[in-house]
Design a protein around this motif. Structure first.
Motif, mmCIF file in Angstrom:
data_model
loop_
_atom_site.group_PDB
_atom_site.id
_atom_site.type_symbol
_atom_site.label_atom_id
_atom_site.label_comp_id
_atom_site.label_asym_id
_atom_site.label_seq_id
_atom_site.Cartn_x
_atom_site.Cartn_y
_atom_site.Cartn_z
ATOM 1 N N TRP A 15 -59.276 -77.591 -49.144
ATOM 2 C CA TRP A 15 -58.208 -77.519 -48.138
ATOM 3 C C TRP A 15 -57.606 -76.124 -48.102
ATOM 4 O O TRP A 15 -57.305 -75.595 -47.028
ATOM 5 C CB TRP A 15 -57.126 -78.563 -48.404
ATOM 6 N N ASP A 18 -60.073 -73.879 -46.337
ATOM 7 C CA ASP A 18 -60.039 -74.165 -44.907
ATOM 8 C C ASP A 18 -58.838 -73.479 -44.261
ATOM 9 O O ASP A 18 -58.957 -72.834 -43.219
ATOM 10 C CB ASP A 18 -59.972 -75.675 -44.678
ATOM 11 N N HIS A 22 -59.055 -70.410 -41.472
ATOM 12 C CA HIS A 22 -58.477 -70.631 -40.144
ATOM 13 C C HIS A 22 -57.347 -69.638 -39.854
ATOM 14 O O HIS A 22 -57.312 -69.032 -38.786
ATOM 15 C CB HIS A 22 -57.953 -72.064 -40.031
ATOM 16 N N SER A 29 -62.518 -74.198 -36.567
ATOM 17 C CA SER A 29 -63.200 -74.971 -37.615
ATOM 18 C C SER A 29 -64.687 -75.139 -37.329
ATOM 19 O O SER A 29 -65.495 -75.190 -38.245
ATOM 20 C CB SER A 29 -62.541 -76.331 -37.797
ATOM 21 N N PHE A 33 -67.764 -74.618 -40.131
ATOM 22 C CA PHE A 33 -68.057 -75.971 -40.613
ATOM 23 C C PHE A 33 -69.414 -76.057 -41.319
ATOM 24 O O PHE A 33 -69.504 -76.526 -42.441
ATOM 25 C CB PHE A 33 -67.999 -76.953 -39.441
#
Length: 44
Positions: A15, A18, A22, A29, A33
């Motif tokens: 997380w 991510d 971002h 995403s 991915f």
């Protein structure tokens, strides 16, 4: 129990990664991915 702790640590790391991809790089995403999933599934 140790495995559960490792899974929780990995989840938090994913997380955080991510979020960094971002926010810091303005990537959508769908742009990161597949590479990320490839790294995750390669380790399984």
């Amino acid at each position: 129990m140790a495995q559960l702790v490792n899974i929780e640590t990995i989840e938090k790391l994913l997380w955080y990664s991510d979020y960094n991809l971002h926010i810091n790089n303005n990537y959508a995403s769908n742009e990161y991915f597949m590479p990320v999933m490839g790294l995750i599934l390669d380790e399984c």
